[in-house]
Design an enzyme around this catalytic site. Structure first.
Site, PDB file in Angstrom:
ATOM      1  N   ASN A  29      -0.276   4.080  11.809  1.00 59.09           N
ATOM      2  CA  ASN A  29      -1.027   5.042  10.684  1.00 59.09           C
ATOM      3  C   ASN A  29      -2.467   4.706  11.219  1.00 59.09           C
ATOM      4  OD1 ASN A  29      -1.190   6.529   8.768  1.00 59.09           O
ATOM      5  ND2 ASN A  29      -0.630   5.201   7.038  1.00 59.09           N
ATOM      6  N   HIS A  89       9.898   5.108  -4.803  1.00 59.86           N
ATOM      7  CA  HIS A  89       8.483   4.820  -5.489  1.00 59.86           C
ATOM      8  C   HIS A  89       8.381   5.586  -6.766  1.00 59.86           C
ATOM      9  CE1 HIS A  89       6.060   3.520  -1.797  1.00 59.86           C
ATOM     10  NE2 HIS A  89       7.218   3.311  -1.634  1.00 59.86           N
ATOM     11  N   ARG A 149      10.249   0.879  -7.126  1.00 59.45           N
ATOM     12  CA  ARG A 149       8.993   0.464  -7.079  1.00 59.45           C
ATOM     13  C   ARG A 149       7.983   1.196  -8.329  1.00 59.45           C
ATOM     14  NH1 ARG A 149       4.582   0.375  -2.387  1.00 59.45           N
ATOM     15  NH2 ARG A 149       3.595   1.918  -3.237  1.00 59.45           N
ATOM     16  N   HIS A 172      -0.866  -4.667  -2.449  1.00 57.00           N
ATOM     17  CA  HIS A 172      -1.717  -4.177  -1.335  1.00 57.00           C
ATOM     18  C   HIS A 172      -2.492  -5.142  -0.915  1.00 57.00           C
ATOM     19  CE1 HIS A 172       0.179  -0.074  -2.790  1.00 57.00           C
ATOM     20  NE2 HIS A 172       0.445  -0.150  -1.451  1.00 57.00           N
ATOM     21  N   GLU A 223       4.840  -7.566  -4.062  1.00 58.88           N
ATOM     22  CA  GLU A 223       4.465  -7.402  -2.364  1.00 58.88           C
ATOM     23  C   GLU A 223       3.160  -7.564  -2.116  1.00 58.88           C
ATOM     24  OE1 GLU A 223       5.603  -3.581  -1.268  1.00 58.88           O
ATOM     25  OE2 GLU A 223       4.446  -3.598   0.632  1.00 58.88           O
ATOM     26  N   HIS A 254       9.641  -2.327   5.519  1.00 59.66           N
ATOM     27  CA  HIS A 254       8.580  -1.240   5.192  1.00 59.66           C
ATOM     28  C   HIS A 254       9.393  -0.115   5.628  1.00 59.66           C
ATOM     29  CE1 HIS A 254       4.402   0.317   6.215  1.00 59.66           C
ATOM     30  NE2 HIS A 254       4.834   0.507   4.940  1.00 59.66           N
ATOM     31  N   ASP A 293       4.920   6.895   6.728  1.00 60.31           N
ATOM     32  CA  ASP A 293       4.307   6.707   8.245  1.00 60.31           C
ATOM     33  C   ASP A 293       5.166   6.255   9.015  1.00 60.31           C
ATOM     34  OD1 ASP A 293       3.128   4.619   6.215  1.00 60.31           O
ATOM     35  OD2 ASP A 293       2.445   3.771   8.014  1.00 60.31           O
ATOM     36  N   GLU A 329      13.054  -0.156   1.883  1.00 61.81           N
ATOM     37  CA  GLU A 329      11.939   0.621   1.218  1.00 61.81           C
ATOM     38  C   GLU A 329      12.603   2.357   1.987  1.00 61.81           C
ATOM     39  OE1 GLU A 329       7.831   0.316   2.072  1.00 61.81           O
ATOM     40  OE2 GLU A 329       7.216   1.738   0.749  1.00 61.81           O
TER      41      GLU A 329
HETATM   42  C1  CS2 Z   1       2.875   0.492   1.288  1.00 60.97           C
HETATM   43  C2  CS2 Z   1       2.353   1.700   2.492  1.00 60.97           C
HETATM   44  O1  CS2 Z   1       4.855   1.331   1.439  1.00 60.97           O
HETATM   45  C3  CS2 Z   1       4.142   0.294   1.261  1.00 60.97           C
HETATM   46  O2  CS2 Z   1       4.792  -0.750   0.648  1.00 60.97           O
HETATM   47  O3  CS2 Z   1       2.114  -0.599   1.443  1.00 60.97           O
HETATM   48  O4  CS2 Z   1       1.876   2.814   1.463  1.00 60.97           O
HETATM   49  C4  CS2 Z   1       1.550   1.232   3.217  1.00 60.97           C
HETATM   50  O5  CS2 Z   1       0.100   1.249   2.630  1.00 60.97           O
HETATM   51  C5  CS2 Z   1       1.393   2.426   4.434  1.00 60.97           C
HETATM   52  O6  CS2 Z   1       2.813   2.554   5.004  1.00 60.97           O
HETATM   53  C6  CS2 Z   1       0.224   2.170   5.314  1.00 60.97           C
HETATM   54  O7  CS2 Z   1       0.247   2.683   6.333  1.00 60.97           O
HETATM   55 MG    MG Z   2       3.391  -2.293   0.699  1.00 60.97          MG
END
Ligand code: CS2
Ligand code: MG
Length: 405
Positions: A40, A125, A150, A215, A239, A315, A319, A342
């Site tokens: 990304n 999400h 989440r 984050h 997280e 993850h 992206d 996720e």
């Molecule tokens: C995030 C994402 O999905 C997650 O847990 O942290 O939005 C992440 O910031 C992006 O994938 C970054 O490319």
């Molecule tokens: Mg994340």
């Protein structure tokens, strides 16, 4: 030469709403494989690494020798690790597993030892500018059958918050051709999360897993305090509590809370998480196929994690292309120490560019039974969406100081 000889490979960059980089490898026998190479905001660096430096080394090699090709690219570069290198290696590795599965006539999860479970629990999400909006979104996910959700909410007193979208269902954090700037206050944020979780338990009950992503924005001691404050609401995980370059910093968080910890979406090798895993400083490892060297290397990370009771939680933001999603689901279905996956849904345009066999039902996903990964790229359609620069936002404190990530 054999029909599994690699005779060609190409990089396809497309932007059906967001940028994706895909590697397609061809063999003499006509079988092809795909691998996700999307990084990304740095997409073209990986595209160029692949076209200029990797593809020439692949031609003539045997596509069946997945481990040897991985070792060759990792050790042979001399310059090891790093997100660009490891995303490029991941794309090759993923494409080779796809090819092996197609030649064997088996879905990739069968090559990884077969299914360890019937399906893969995913989390969606739910986010909103206020607690009420976030809870409304979470209720929609619950009604759709999600077992894990989440929760991210706007922070009162801050104009915008990373991870909070304005629309239901789709969310894209890479939002501008040059990075936008968000404001951050740990004090305001820390006050805002416990009421969100209290309201969520009230509205959603206790039979759904609740997750939260920080984050990388807190110090270890702040994260320890938030973990402690959230304990009564039994979160599934917290997280990316703090930047994880210093793995030992998680000791401090661990000393102060029993809330489970997840980390690792930006990790690219086992070395990024060795100490976190061996010292049992985390509960879930978030590394995923595309950024952590492919299926081959992710399995190695998961095997280490299994020894220390750490489970996987790959993850799966937008992206990560449907090619990565497919690969992750084969991995998830097979790996013994799976935790959760996720799932941040792709748009209809993206799904059309990447036809796939994986399915969602009742809060879980399955990679399907198609040989290989069960995903492909429609190159004619992909060509209609040219690359557009897009960056993730940066964060500043209220006095203008650049903040972490
Ligand atoms: C995030 C994402 O999905 C997650 O847990 O942290 O939005 C992440 O910031 C992006 O994938 C970054 O490319
Ligand atoms: Mg994340």
């Amino acid at each position: 030469m054999s029909s599994s000889e690699i005779t060609g490979a190409r990089v396809i960059v497309t932007c059906p709403g967001r940028n994706f980089v895909t590697l397609k490898i061809e063999t003499r026998g006509g079988v092809t494989g795909v691998g996700d190479a999307t990084l990304n905001g740095r997409e073209l660096a990986v595209a160029s690494y692949l076209s200029e430096h990797v593809i020439p080394c692949l031609i003539g090699r045997d596509a069946h020798r997945i481990e040897d090709v991985w070792q060759y690219l990792y050790k042979g570069a001399y310059w090891r690790r790093g997100p660009v290198t490891m995303s490029a290696i991941a794309a090759v590795d993923t494409a080779l597993w796809d090819i092996k599965g197609k030649i064997a006539g088996l879905p990739v999860y069968q090559l990884l030892g077969g299914a360890s479970r019937d399906s893969v629990m995913v989390y969606g999400h739910a986010n909103g500018e206020t607690i009420e909006q976030t809870i409304d979104e979470a209720l929609k996910y619950k009604a759709e059958g999600y077992k894990a959700i989440r929760l991210q909410s706007g922070v009162p007193g801050l104009r915008s918050t990373y991870g909070v979208s304005k629309t239901f269902g789709y969310y894209e954090p890479a939002d501008a051709a040059l990075p936008t700037e968000n404001l951050w206050s740990s004090e305001k944020y820390l006050r805002s999360v416990p009421p969100l979780f209290a309201a969520a338990r009230e509205a959603l009950g206790w039979d759904v897993h609740l997750l939260h992503d920080i984050h990388h924005r807190l110090t270890p001691i702040e994260a320890g305090r938030l973990g402690k404050d959230l304990e009564p609401y039994r979160p599934f995980w917290l997280e990316d509590a703090t930047p994880a370059e210093n793995q030992a910093s998680f000791r401090l968080i661990r000393q102060h809370t029993t809330t489970p910890l997840a980390v690792g979406e930006i990790f690219n090798t086992i070395w990024d998480c060795r100490q976190l895993i061996e010292e049992q400083l985390i509960d879930y490892i978030r590394a995923t196929v595309v950024h952590a060297g492919g299926i081959t290397h992710l399995r190695r990370i998961a095997s280490l994690a299994d020894l220390y009771n750490v489970r996987t939680g790959c993850h799966g933001a937008t992206d990560l292309s449907p090619v990565c999603m497919a690969a992750a689901l084969h991995f998830d279905l097979s790996v013994p120490n799976f935790g959760v996956q996720e799932y941040m849904r792709h748009t209809a345009e993206t799904d059309a560019v990447f036809p796939h066999a994986y399915t969602f039902s009742n809060g879980s996903m399955h990679p399907g039974e198609a040989p290989g990964l069960g995903v492909d790229i429609d190159e004619a359609l992909a060509a209609k969406y040219p690359y557009r620069p897009a960056y993730l936002p940066v964060n500043r404190l209220e006095d203008g100081t650049m903040h972490s990530w």
